[in-house]
Write a protein that holds these residues in place. Structure first.
Motif, PDB file in Angstrom:
ATOM      1  N   UNK A   1      22.155 -17.893  -4.006  1.00 19.48           N
ATOM      2  CA  UNK A   1      21.657 -18.641  -5.167  1.00 19.48           C
ATOM      3  C   UNK A   1      20.150 -18.829  -5.005  1.00 19.48           C
ATOM      4  N   UNK A   2      19.405 -17.811  -5.343  1.00 16.81           N
ATOM      5  CA  UNK A   2      17.961 -17.815  -5.077  1.00 16.81           C
ATOM      6  C   UNK A   2      17.240 -18.813  -5.983  1.00 16.81           C
TER       7      UNK A   2
ATOM      8  N   UNK B   1       6.183 -21.097   1.930  1.00 21.12           N
ATOM      9  CA  UNK B   1       6.506 -19.733   2.305  1.00 21.12           C
ATOM     10  C   UNK B   1       7.940 -19.385   1.909  1.00 21.12           C
ATOM     11  N   UNK B   2       8.862 -20.349   2.101  1.00 19.24           N
ATOM     12  CA  UNK B   2      10.247 -20.121   1.671  1.00 19.24           C
ATOM     13  C   UNK B   2      10.326 -19.888   0.168  1.00 19.24           C
ATOM     14  N   UNK B   3       9.618 -20.713  -0.577  1.00 18.82           N
ATOM     15  CA  UNK B   3       9.667 -20.574  -2.031  1.00 18.82           C
ATOM     16  C   UNK B   3       9.030 -19.253  -2.465  1.00 18.82           C
TER      17      UNK B   3
ATOM     18  N   UNK C   1      14.426 -24.155  -6.461  1.00 16.78           N
ATOM     19  CA  UNK C   1      14.355 -25.514  -7.014  1.00 16.78           C
ATOM     20  C   UNK C   1      14.406 -26.547  -5.890  1.00 16.78           C
ATOM     21  N   UNK C   2      15.264 -26.307  -4.909  1.00 13.71           N
ATOM     22  CA  UNK C   2      15.356 -27.236  -3.784  1.00 13.71           C
ATOM     23  C   UNK C   2      14.061 -27.255  -2.962  1.00 13.71           C
ATOM     24  N   UNK C   3      13.471 -26.098  -2.764  1.00  8.73           N
ATOM     25  CA  UNK C   3      12.207 -26.063  -2.026  1.00  8.73           C
ATOM     26  C   UNK C   3      11.120 -26.794  -2.806  1.00  8.73           C
ATOM     27  N   UNK C   4      11.130 -26.677  -4.129  1.00  7.76           N
ATOM     28  CA  UNK C   4      10.162 -27.413  -4.947  1.00  7.76           C
ATOM     29  C   UNK C   4      10.361 -28.916  -4.787  1.00  7.76           C
ATOM     30  N   UNK C   5      11.620 -29.333  -4.777  1.00  5.94           N
ATOM     31  CA  UNK C   5      11.920 -30.763  -4.600  1.00  5.94           C
ATOM     32  C   UNK C   5      11.460 -31.234  -3.221  1.00  5.94           C
ATOM     33  N   UNK C   6      11.687 -30.415  -2.213  1.00  7.72           N
ATOM     34  CA  UNK C   6      11.266 -30.783  -0.857  1.00  7.72           C
ATOM     35  C   UNK C   6       9.746 -30.876  -0.760  1.00  7.72           C
ATOM     36  N   UNK C   7       9.047 -29.982  -1.468  1.00  8.69           N
ATOM     37  CA  UNK C   7       7.580 -30.033  -1.466  1.00  8.69           C
ATOM     38  C   UNK C   7       7.093 -31.346  -2.060  1.00  8.69           C
ATOM     39  N   UNK C   8       7.746 -31.805  -3.122  1.00  5.22           N
ATOM     40  CA  UNK C   8       7.328 -33.062  -3.754  1.00  5.22           C
ATOM     41  C   UNK C   8       7.626 -34.273  -2.879  1.00  5.22           C
ATOM     42  N   UNK C   9       8.605 -34.148  -1.986  1.00  6.97           N
ATOM     43  CA  UNK C   9       8.954 -35.263  -1.095  1.00  6.97           C
ATOM     44  C   UNK C   9       8.138 -35.257   0.193  1.00  6.97           C
ATOM     45  N   UNK C  10       7.774 -34.077   0.657  1.00 10.92           N
ATOM     46  CA  UNK C  10       7.143 -33.950   1.976  1.00 10.92           C
ATOM     47  C   UNK C  10       5.775 -34.626   1.995  1.00 10.92           C
ATOM     48  N   UNK C  11       5.492 -35.459   3.011  1.00 18.43           N
ATOM     49  CA  UNK C  11       4.169 -36.090   3.115  1.00 18.43           C
ATOM     50  C   UNK C  11       3.047 -35.054   3.133  1.00 18.43           C
TER      51      UNK C  11
END
Length: 646
Positions: A420-421, A448-450, A426-436
C-alpha cells in the motif's frame, strides 16, 4: 663551468646555451637565441620550443626568459606559421605555433607583470588569428587559454577588450567547440592529423587514448572560452553582446562533463550575468534557463551554490521576481534547511529571508503570487514557528512527539511492506508533521522514505523534492546515500541525465565509505544496478552526444571504430562484472526505514542496447528471458522476510 659540446651540429643551440656556466654569457646567448630564432629556417626548431614549453609549465613564475624577450619570440613564431605555410609544413614546424601559444599562456597564468610584458610584446593579434581558427582547433584551445589569462588582470583586460572580435569569437567557439572537435578529429579515426595525435597522447597511447584526450581537450576548449567570456561579463557594457537568447539558453548545458569538473563552465558565467541587473532581465525571460537553474540547485553538482545564488538574485530584483517566482520557489523551499555548501554558509537562512521578502513585498510585484507559491512559502515559514514553540516545550513533551512520530512511521513501513504505497506515503507525511524540527536524523529518514513512495507511484518531481529535503537535512549535506540513489532514479525518469549521473556517482562514493551492511560495496565492487545507471547516464550525458546525433557516429575502417560513440560503453566504470554469476543485482533501497528492493532478474550476460531517454516504469517492466535491456527492465520486488525498517 660546463663546456659547450664541440660536437653539437647546431650553432647557437638552445640546449648548449643553457649549459653555459657564466651567467652573463648565458643571458646574452639566450637573448640572442630569442632574437634570431624566428628568422631561422633550420631543421629541428621544434626541439628548443618544446624544451621552452616544458620549462614554462614547470616554472611559470620564473622571470628570466620574460626579461630576455621570450614573448616577442613566440609572437613572431606564431605570425611566421600563419603567413608562411611552406615553412609550417616543413620538418616538424607544424607543432611550433601550438607550443608558442601554450608558452604564452603558461607564463601569463599567475603573474600580472608577465601579462603586461606579453601585451607590450604584441602577442594579442597573433593569438586572435589562432582564435579565429586560422590553423586548427588545437591552436584555438591554447589561444583562448592565453587570452583568458590576459583578460583576468585589470591592467591587461583593456588591451584584450580593444580587439572587439575576441568576445564574439569566444561566444561562437563556446557554442561550436564540441562539434568542431568531434567532426574534425573524434569522428574520423582514420583521418586524424598525426601531430594532433602526438600532442594529445605524447606518443603514449593508441586510438582509444586519443579519443579520451580529445574529449578532455574539447571540454577545456569550451570551458576556457566561457572563462574568457566571463571576464567580459563583469563589465556591463558587454552584457548586451553576451545576453543573446540563442547563447544564454545553451549555458546550463555547458557543464564541462566529468573530464573537467573543476570548471564552473556555463553556470559560472550565468552567475556573473545574474549578478548584474542588466543581465538578470534576459535570463528571467528564458523559462528554460530558470528550470535548469532549479535542477542544478537541487542536485549534487559542485556548483550547486551558484544556481542558488542566481535564483535568489532574480527573486530579489523587482523587475525579474514576477517572471521566475513560480518556478523558483518550489526548488528553494526544498533547499531551505540546507546549512552550508563548502565555504558558503547559512544558505538556508538566505533562502528563507529572500522568500519572506517576497511575501512581504508581493504588493509591489508585478502580478500577484499564485496560490501554490503562497502555500509553499507559508509551509516553509511554519517550521520556524514550530521550532520556536518546541524550544519552550518540556523535554517530556518533545519525547512524546518523537515517539508518536516513530509509531506513525512504523505504520507507514507496514503499509509499504504490504504494497500500500499511497497509504505509506500518507503515514510518512503524518510522521513528518509530528516529528520535532530538531530531530533531523529522523526527518531525513522520513523524507527519504516518502521519496521512495513517490518513486514507486511514478511521481518523480515529488520524489526529487523529498530526496532533496533529506539531503539538505543530512550531515554532511548531500551525503545520504539512499536519498542520492532515489533522486538519481527520479531524475532518470525525467530524462535529466546529468543530474541523475552526478547523484549516482556520489551514491557509489558514499557506499564505498558506508558502515551500513545494506550499502557497503561487496568486495569493493560497484553494485550492478548502480553501474548500469551510471553507464546509461554517461552515454546520455556524453559530451559529444549532440554532435554524434547531428553528424553521425564514428568512422573507422578497423574494428576499433566499434568502441566509440554513444552506443557503446567506453566508460571508466568497469568496476563490476557484466556477467557476475550469483549477484542478483539488488539495489538495497531499504533504509533503516523501508524495505523496497530493485532487482534485475536477468543474471546472465548483460547486453547494453542503445540508450533511451524514455522514462521506465518499474512496476510494468517485467523481466523477460528473451531480453536483457538493462536501461528499461527494473522489476520492483518486496522483501519476502518482512520489513527491515527501524
Amino acid at each position: 663551468m660546463d663546456k659547450v659540446s664541440p660536437n653539437c651540429p647546431y650553432p647557437g643551440c638552445f640546449f648548449c646555451v643553457m649549459k653555459e656556466g657564466n651567467p652573463s654569457k648565458r643571458r646574452a646567448s639566450i637573448l640572442k637565441f630569442f632574437r634570431d630564432l624566428p628568422s631561422q629556417d633550420d631543421d629541428g626548431q621544434v626541439l628548443p620550443i618544446s624544451g621552452l614549453w616544458n620549462t614554462a609549465m614547470a616554472h611559470p613564475n620564473d622571470p628570466e626568459f620574460i626579461e630576455l624577450g621570450i614573448f616577442d619570440c613566440m609572437a613572431a613564431l606564431i605570425w611566421k606559421g600563419l603567413k608562411n605555410r611552406r615553412w609550417l609544413s616543413h620538418d616538424q614546424n607544424i607543432y611550433i605555433p601550438y607550443y608558442a601559444a601554450h608558452i604564452i599562456g603558461s607564463y601569463t597564468m599567475n603573474m600580472e607583470e608577465f601579462a603586461e610584458t606579453a601585451v607590450h610584446a604584441g602577442i594579442i593579434p597573433p593569438l586572435v588569428e589562432l582564435l579565429r581558427g586560422r590553423l586548427t582547433w588545437v591552436e584555438q584551445r591554447v589561444a583562448v587559454r592565453a587570452l583568458g589569462h590576459l583578460a583576468t588582470y585589470s591592467s591587461t583586460f583593456p588591451a584584450v577588450a580593444s580587439h572587439g572580435e575576441i568576445l564574439e569569437l569566444s561566444i561562437q567557439l563556446a557554442m561550436s567547440s564540441l562539434e568542431i572537435v568531434y567532426s574534425h578529429f573524434y569522428q574520423n579515426v582514420d583521418r586524424r592529423l598525426s601531430y594532433h595525435c602526438d600532442l594529445l597522447t605524447r606518443g603514449m597511447g593508441g586510438v582509444e587514448m586519443e579519443s579520451r584526450k580529445a574529449e578532455e581537450w574539447a571540454s577545456q576548449l569550451q570551458c576556457w572560452s566561457l572563462q574568457l567570456i566571463n571576464c567580459f561579463a563583469f563589465k556591463p557594457e558587454f552584457l548586451p553582446t553576451i545576453c543573446k537568447p540563442e547563447f544564454l539558453v545553451k549555458l546550463p548545458g555547458m557543464w564541462g562533463g566529468l573530464v573537467n569538473e573543476n570548471s564552473p563552465a556555463g553556470i559560472g558565467l550565468l552567475r556573473t550575468i545574474c549578478h548584474h541587473k542588466l543581465g538578470r532581465g534576459p535570463v528571467a525571460s528564458c523559462p528554460g534557463i530558470i528550470e535548469a537553474l532549479c535542477n542544478i540547485a537541487c542536485s549534487s553538482d559542485d556548483w550547486q551554490y551558484m544556481a542558488i545564488d542566481c535564483l535568489l538574485w532574480l527573486l530579489q530584483d523587482p523587475s525579474t521576481c514576477h517572471k521566475v517566482i513560480d518556478k523558483a520557489v518550489p526548488a528553494l523551499v526544498d533547499l531551505a534547511e540546507i546549512t552550508a555548501l563548502g565555504d558558503h554558509k547559512k544558505l538556508g537562512d538566505s533562502i528563507v529571508n529572500v522568500l519572506q521578502e517576497c511575501i512581504q513585498s508581493q504588493g509591489t510585484i508585478h502580478g500577484s503570487l499564485s496560490n501554490r507559491t503562497k502555500e509553499l512559502i507559508e509551509e516553509l515559514l511554519s517550521p520556524r514557528q514550530r521550532l520556536k514553540w518546541e524550544k519552550n516545550m518540556p523535554k517530556e513533551d518533545l519525547h512524546i512527539k518523537q515517539a508518536a512520530a516513530l509509531v506513525v512511521k512504523l505504520e507507514g513501513n507496514s503499509l509499504f511492506s504490504s504494497g500500500n504505497i499511497s497509504g505509506a506515503a500518507s503515514k510518512y507525511s503524518e510522521a513528518i508533521s509530528l516529528c520535532p524540527i530538531r530531530s533531523k536524523k529522523e526527518r531525513v529518514v522520513l523524507y527519504s522514505n516518502r521519496a521512495q513512495c513517490h518513486l514507486l507511484l511514478q511521481q518523480p518531481l515529488a520524489a526529487i523534492s523529498d530526496a532533496t529535503r533529506a539531503l539538505c537535512l543530512h550531515n554532511p549535506v548531500n551525503r545520504h546515500a539512499k536519498s542520492l540513489w532515489r533522486r538519481a532514479q527520479a531524475y532518470d525518469m525525467l530524462a535529466l541525465a546529468k543530474e541523475s549521473l552526478l547523484d549516482a556517482i556520489l551514491f557509489i562514493n558514499e557506499c564505498s565509505q558506508s558502515n551500513d551492511p545494506d550499502l557497503t560495496l561487496r568486495q569493493n565492487k560497484v553494485p550492478d544496478y548502480a553501474e548500469r545507471l551510471v553507464k546509461k547516464q554517461m552515454r546520455a550525458a556524453w559530451l559529444f552526444r549532440e554532435s554524434a546525433i547531428k553528424l553521425g557516429g564514428v568512422h573507422c575502417d578497423g574494428e576499433a571504430g566499434d568502441m566509440y560513440g554513444p552506443d557503446t560503453d567506453d566508460s571508466e566504470w568497469e568496476t563490476a562484472s557484466e556477467s557476475d554469476e550469483g549477484n542478483d543485482g539488488r539495489a538495497e533501497m531499504g533504509d533503516d526505514d523501508d524495505d523496497s528492493e530493485w532487482k534485475n532478474e536477468d543474471e546472465g550476460e548483460v547486453k547494453y542496447d542503445k540508450p533511451t531517454m524514455k522514462a521506465f516504469n518499474p512496476d510494468h517492466c517485467i523481466s523477460s528471458s528473451n531480453s536483457t535491456d538493462v536501461n528499461l527492465r527494473f522489476n520492483m520486488q518486496f522483501a519476502e522476510d518482512g520489513p527491515v525498517n527501524v
